[in-house]
Design a protein around this motif. Structure first.
Motif, PDB file in Angstrom:
ATOM      1  N   ALA A   1       0.835  -1.201   0.000  1.00 30.51           N
ATOM      2  CA  ALA A   1       0.000   0.000   0.000  1.00 30.51           C
ATOM      3  C   ALA A   1       0.872   1.255   0.000  1.00 30.51           C
ATOM      4  O   ALA A   1       0.587   2.223  -0.725  1.00 30.51           O
ATOM      5  N   ALA A   2       1.931   1.250   0.779  1.00 29.01           N
ATOM      6  CA  ALA A   2       2.836   2.398   0.833  1.00 29.01           C
ATOM      7  C   ALA A   2       3.527   2.596  -0.515  1.00 29.01           C
ATOM      8  O   ALA A   2       3.683   3.728  -0.983  1.00 29.01           O
ATOM      9  N   ALA A   3       3.926   1.494  -1.154  1.00 30.74           N
ATOM     10  CA  ALA A   3       4.560   1.584  -2.472  1.00 30.74           C
ATOM     11  C   ALA A   3       3.580   2.148  -3.499  1.00 30.74           C
ATOM     12  O   ALA A   3       3.949   3.005  -4.312  1.00 30.74           O
TER      13      ALA A   3
ATOM     14  N   GLU B   1       3.216   5.804  -3.074  1.00 29.91           N
ATOM     15  CA  GLU B   1       4.387   6.519  -3.600  1.00 29.91           C
ATOM     16  C   GLU B   1       4.460   6.433  -5.118  1.00 29.91           C
ATOM     17  O   GLU B   1       5.242   7.139  -5.746  1.00 29.91           O
ATOM     18  N   GLY B   2       3.704   5.514  -5.693  1.00 31.31           N
ATOM     19  CA  GLY B   2       3.707   5.353  -7.147  1.00 31.31           C
ATOM     20  C   GLY B   2       4.918   4.611  -7.675  1.00 31.31           C
ATOM     21  O   GLY B   2       5.370   4.855  -8.791  1.00 31.31           O
TER      22      GLY B   2
ATOM     23  N   LEU C   1      13.895  -1.076  -1.778  1.00 33.81           N
ATOM     24  CA  LEU C   1      15.289  -0.676  -2.000  1.00 33.81           C
ATOM     25  C   LEU C   1      15.518   0.781  -1.596  1.00 33.81           C
ATOM     26  O   LEU C   1      16.552   1.108  -1.001  1.00 33.81           O
ATOM     27  N   SER C   2      14.555   1.645  -1.885  1.00 28.81           N
ATOM     28  CA  SER C   2      14.687   3.051  -1.488  1.00 28.81           C
ATOM     29  C   SER C   2      14.716   3.189   0.029  1.00 28.81           C
ATOM     30  O   SER C   2      15.501   3.958   0.585  1.00 28.81           O
ATOM     31  N   ALA C   3      13.867   2.434   0.697  1.00 29.00           N
ATOM     32  CA  ALA C   3      13.844   2.469   2.160  1.00 29.00           C
ATOM     33  C   ALA C   3      15.152   1.936   2.735  1.00 29.00           C
ATOM     34  O   ALA C   3      15.699   2.502   3.696  1.00 29.00           O
ATOM     35  N   ALA C   4      15.666   0.857   2.147  1.00 26.64           N
ATOM     36  CA  ALA C   4      16.935   0.288   2.627  1.00 26.64           C
ATOM     37  C   ALA C   4      18.082   1.275   2.401  1.00 26.64           C
ATOM     38  O   ALA C   4      18.947   1.455   3.269  1.00 26.64           O
ATOM     39  N   TYR C   5      18.077   1.930   1.244  1.00 25.46           N
ATOM     40  CA  TYR C   5      19.115   2.915   0.949  1.00 25.46           C
ATOM     41  C   TYR C   5      19.034   4.095   1.922  1.00 25.46           C
ATOM     42  O   TYR C   5      20.049   4.559   2.445  1.00 25.46           O
ATOM     43  N   ALA C   6      17.816   4.569   2.171  1.00 20.23           N
ATOM     44  CA  ALA C   6      17.635   5.688   3.102  1.00 20.23           C
ATOM     45  C   ALA C   6      18.122   5.313   4.497  1.00 20.23           C
ATOM     46  O   ALA C   6      18.776   6.109   5.179  1.00 20.23           O
ATOM     47  N   ARG C   7      17.827   4.095   4.910  1.00 23.94           N
ATOM     48  CA  ARG C   7      18.267   3.663   6.238  1.00 23.94           C
ATOM     49  C   ARG C   7      19.791   3.542   6.302  1.00 23.94           C
ATOM     50  O   ARG C   7      20.423   3.986   7.262  1.00 23.94           O
ATOM     51  N   ALA C   8      20.377   2.951   5.253  1.00 18.11           N
ATOM     52  CA  ALA C   8      21.837   2.812   5.221  1.00 18.11           C
ATOM     53  C   ALA C   8      22.500   4.184   5.206  1.00 18.11           C
ATOM     54  O   ALA C   8      23.518   4.398   5.882  1.00 18.11           O
ATOM     55  N   THR C   9      21.946   5.104   4.460  1.00 15.78           N
ATOM     56  CA  THR C   9      22.499   6.456   4.399  1.00 15.78           C
ATOM     57  C   THR C   9      22.400   7.136   5.763  1.00 15.78           C
ATOM     58  O   THR C   9      23.333   7.811   6.197  1.00 15.78           O
TER      59      THR C   9
END
Length: 99
Positions: free
Chosen positions: A22-24, A27-28, A36-44
């Motif tokens: 639902a969240a994806a 976000e469209g 992957l975007s969430a994982a990247y944001a967390r890693a950053t």
């Protein structure tokens, strides 16, 4: 939403998967791209936190070394006095061996 085979996404909790899908959708983006975007944001964020802590540590270390430098690195006068004392000591040693 189709589930491409490029990335194996397994969720033990069906409600968790539904919430992420639902969240994806909101976000469209695809489910994979959202994860992957969430994982990247967390890693950053983790990297930035580490770098901030590292910079703070370096700052404390440089302050400590700066404070200690005055006691470790002698002044020009002190170096001159030490050289003079060393020369005098070596001269005494040479005189002692000559006798």
């Amino acid at each position: 939403m189709s589930h491409p085979k490029a990335m194996n996404l397994r969720f033990p909790d069906p409600a968790q998967r539904a919430a992420i899908e639902a969240a994806a959708r909101q976000e469209g983006v695809s489910l994979q791209e959202y994860i992957l975007s969430a994982a990247y944001a967390r890693a950053t964020a983790v990297e930035e936190r580490f770098l901030d802590a590292f910079k703070e540590s370096m700052s404390r270390s440089s302050e400590a070394f700066a404070e200690g430098a005055s006691t470790v690195d002698p002044s020009a006068e002190q170096r001159a006095a030490e050289l003079k004392a060393r020369r005098e000591f070596e001269e005494q040693q040479e005189r002692g061996h000559a006798a």
